[in-house]
Motif scaffolding. Structure first.
Motif, mmCIF file in Angstrom:
data_model
loop_
_atom_site.group_PDB
_atom_site.id
_atom_site.type_symbol
_atom_site.label_atom_id
_atom_site.label_comp_id
_atom_site.label_asym_id
_atom_site.label_seq_id
_atom_site.Cartn_x
_atom_site.Cartn_y
_atom_site.Cartn_z
ATOM 1 N N ALA A 170 0.853 -1.235 0.017
ATOM 2 C CA ALA A 170 -0.149 0.238 -0.166
ATOM 3 C C ALA A 170 0.857 1.310 -0.145
ATOM 4 C CB ALA A 170 -0.951 -0.060 0.986
ATOM 5 N N PRO A 171 0.390 2.531 -0.440
ATOM 6 C CA PRO A 171 1.187 3.534 -0.576
ATOM 7 C C PRO A 171 1.747 4.050 0.627
ATOM 8 C CG PRO A 171 -0.744 3.927 -1.817
ATOM 9 C CD PRO A 171 -0.913 2.575 -0.947
ATOM 10 N N ILE A 172 1.037 4.513 1.785
ATOM 11 C CA ILE A 172 1.389 5.223 2.853
ATOM 12 C C ILE A 172 0.549 4.886 3.870
ATOM 13 C CG2 ILE A 172 1.594 7.258 4.072
ATOM 14 C CD1 ILE A 172 3.030 8.431 1.834
ATOM 15 N N ARG A 173 0.783 4.522 5.087
ATOM 16 C CA ARG A 173 0.107 4.468 6.219
ATOM 17 C C ARG A 173 -1.123 5.529 6.505
ATOM 18 N NH1 ARG A 173 -0.757 4.379 12.096
ATOM 19 N NH2 ARG A 173 -1.126 2.294 12.797
ATOM 20 N N GLY A 174 -2.185 5.343 6.517
ATOM 21 C CA GLY A 174 -3.215 6.267 6.587
ATOM 22 C C GLY A 174 -3.908 6.701 5.180
ATOM 23 N N SER A 175 -3.571 6.298 4.138
ATOM 24 C CA SER A 175 -3.947 6.672 2.840
ATOM 25 C C SER A 175 -5.340 5.999 2.632
ATOM 26 C CB SER A 175 -2.885 6.248 1.887
ATOM 27 O OG SER A 175 -2.953 4.773 1.493
ATOM 28 N N ILE A 176 -5.935 6.429 1.837
ATOM 29 C CA ILE A 176 -7.243 5.809 1.346
ATOM 30 C C ILE A 176 -7.118 4.513 1.155
ATOM 31 C CG2 ILE A 176 -9.158 5.906 -0.535
ATOM 32 C CD1 ILE A 176 -8.850 8.891 -0.849
ATOM 33 N N GLN A 177 -6.076 4.155 0.216
ATOM 34 C CA GLN A 177 -5.966 2.779 -0.080
ATOM 35 C C GLN A 177 -5.601 1.733 1.091
ATOM 36 O OE1 GLN A 177 -4.392 5.594 -1.660
ATOM 37 N NE2 GLN A 177 -5.872 5.699 -3.373
ATOM 38 N N ASP A 178 -4.784 2.381 1.823
ATOM 39 C CA ASP A 178 -4.590 1.566 3.406
ATOM 40 C C ASP A 178 -5.708 1.321 3.974
ATOM 41 O OD1 ASP A 178 -2.863 0.540 5.492
ATOM 42 O OD2 ASP A 178 -3.059 2.501 6.227
ATOM 43 N N VAL A 179 -6.578 2.291 4.315
ATOM 44 C CA VAL A 179 -7.725 2.001 4.884
ATOM 45 C C VAL A 179 -8.768 1.386 4.306
ATOM 46 C CG1 VAL A 179 -9.664 3.451 5.688
ATOM 47 C CG2 VAL A 179 -7.572 4.503 5.894
ATOM 48 N N GLN A 180 -8.773 1.117 3.009
ATOM 49 C CA GLN A 180 -9.719 0.557 2.534
ATOM 50 C C GLN A 180 -9.500 -0.986 2.452
ATOM 51 O OE1 GLN A 180 -10.072 2.524 -1.597
ATOM 52 N NE2 GLN A 180 -12.205 3.126 -0.765
ATOM 53 N N ILE A 181 -7.941 -1.249 2.121
ATOM 54 C CA ILE A 181 -7.669 -2.733 2.031
ATOM 55 C C ILE A 181 -7.852 -3.023 3.359
ATOM 56 C CG2 ILE A 181 -5.194 -1.984 2.092
ATOM 57 C CD1 ILE A 181 -7.116 -5.193 0.399
ATOM 58 N N LYS A 182 -7.358 -2.685 4.351
ATOM 59 C CA LYS A 182 -7.590 -3.136 5.864
ATOM 60 C C LYS A 182 -8.953 -3.298 6.278
ATOM 61 C CE LYS A 182 -3.087 -1.224 7.840
ATOM 62 N NZ LYS A 182 -2.555 -0.097 8.545
ATOM 63 N N TYR A 183 -9.759 -2.457 5.898
ATOM 64 C CA TYR A 183 -11.304 -2.563 6.376
ATOM 65 C C TYR A 183 -11.777 -3.609 5.664
ATOM 66 C CZ TYR A 183 -15.524 -0.417 8.417
ATOM 67 O OH TYR A 183 -16.454 -0.083 9.128
ATOM 68 N N ALA A 184 -11.546 -3.929 4.522
ATOM 69 C CA ALA A 184 -11.866 -5.047 3.596
ATOM 70 C C ALA A 184 -11.605 -6.453 4.056
ATOM 71 C CB ALA A 184 -11.830 -4.829 2.229
#
Length: 404
Positions: free
Chosen positions: A379-393
């Motif tokens: 993932a790009p950076i901790r706390g990024s949109i992508q980080d949040v979405q993949i962890k949540y999913a």
């Protein structure tokens, strides 16, 4: 929601050695029999190389690096961000927005209005001219040439033409957009990223703290009237932070096609150079007057741009709403002014993976975890949109997420 990241050779070598070392570690069984997925953070431009060389199993990232995988044949898309679980959570989800420091807004209201107006106009232009937006973005991000990832070479024009249609460019702070941010705030709370002023704030308190739409409304009125108010001239330059992604296509178009906006709307960001590639300095011109020098500062991720805003190194930013929300939660004096685009990210795995949708991805993750070789997703950076979405999913699907 868009030039390969410039990373020093030392950092690249260190990253490669680190990742190779981690892959070569002895298998470790996840705790209590639960399936586990590892999340690691790396520069977006390195993800296709890491995937093609087997150093990661997949990546969750913004465009155009989702399209890079498909167009080049390196990988396949498991799911675009709007389709990730929980079902319906991320439909038309928020992504990048224009934000500014509160002291800058207070001192330069007409200037902020003018920049907001230009981005409304350029956002409409991108929606109406996706082929031109792809061409401009390919020029800005990659100099219009080929993109090379190890032994893989792919046309940047082809990648951007594939990518731009997957992004929805919109500047209206609609109720749906606000509710999308509300969902991100819930997700940020659930995974422990909000610990400050927004942790227990009510929905009304959150919105009062985060947003200032008065400048969008003023800009929208000027655009509708066909007349942009000329701001006072500044004696000092200002800086706008952005990310190397075609999510920022409206900003790129506003600068590269400045003559279109100058001739038709009386406002433009005129670049100081006509050379191919990204632009570092432009002049904001309104009604024929040069208002201020604008420096364009490229960041590696939204969290980094928020840090730059916190130190006043940049005064405005073009970045994702979740890192902006996290920055405001920590007390940074920043306001979100308007959205700039929605959606435009995705989860990619190697083309050889036994995966064609989310369910088969989870089955693969279970199998790998049972073997003691948990999947490693970048993932790009901790706390990024992508980080949040993949962890949540992943958590919603019952997997244990571990940062590695």
């Amino acid at each position: 929601m868009k030039q390969i990241m410039l990373v020093s050779l030392a950092v690249l070598l260190g990253l490669t050695l680190l990742i190779t070392g981690c892959v070569d570690e002895a298998p470790v069984q996840p705790p209590n029999g639960a399936s586990e997925v590892g999340i690691m953070y790396t520069a977006t431009g390195q993800m296709p190389v890491l995937l093609s060389t087997g150093q990661i199993d997949g990546y969750m990232v913004w465009q155009p690096f989702v399209s890079v995988a498909e167009v080049s044949g390196i990988g396949t898309v498991v799911s675009y961000s709007q389709d990730l679980p929980p079902a319906g959570t991320w439909t038309d989800h928020t992504c990048d927005a224009l934000s500014a420091r509160e002291d800058f807004i207070a001192a330069n209201p007409d200037l902020v209005n003018a920049i907001a107006a230009l981005l409304i106009l350029s956002g409409d232009y991108v929606q109406e001219n996706p082929d031109r937006a792809a061409e401009v973005s390919a020029d800005w991000l990659f100099g219009g040439g080929d993109m090379t990832f190890g032994d893989v070479k792919v046309s940047s024009q082809d990648v951007l033409a594939h990518s731009i249609p997957t992004i929805r460019f919109s500047t209206e702070p609609s109720e749906d957009w606000l509710q999308s941010n509300d969902r991100f705030i819930e997700a940020l709370r659930d995974i422990g990223y909000l610990t400050g002023s927004l942790k227990d704030a009510s929905p009304g308190e959150v919105r009062d703290t985060l947003y200032d739409f008065s400048h969008y409304e003023a800009a929208r009125a000027m655009v509708d009237a066909g007349e942009i108010t000329t701001p006072e001239k500044r004696t000092r330059p200002m800086s706008i932070g952005y990310l190397p992604s075609d999510h920022d296509a409206p900003l790129f178009v506003a600068i590269k096609d400045w003559e279109h906006f100058h001739e038709n709307f009386g406002i433009a960001l005129k670049p100081r150079t006509t050379a191919p590639g990204k632009v570092d300095v432009a002049d904001l011109i309104v009604n024929g007057e040069i208002i201020t020098e604008v420096r364009l500062v490229q960041g590696e991720g939204g969290a980094q741009l928020m840090t730059l805003m916190g130190t006043d190194a940049i005064q405005m930013s073009y970045a994702g709403t979740p890192p902006t929300i996290s920055a405001v939660d920590k007390g940074m004096p920043i306001k979100i002014l308007l959205p700039t685009q929605n959606e435009g990210s995705g989860l990619v795995v190697a083309a050889s993976a036994p995966v064609d949708d989310w369910d088969s991805f989870i089955a693969w993750a279970d199998a790998r975890s049972a073997e003691g070789r948990p999947l490693r997703i970048a993932a790009p950076i901790r706390g990024s949109i992508q980080d949040v979405q993949i962890k949540y999913a992943l958590q919603d699907s019952g997997l244990v997420v571990k940062e590695v």
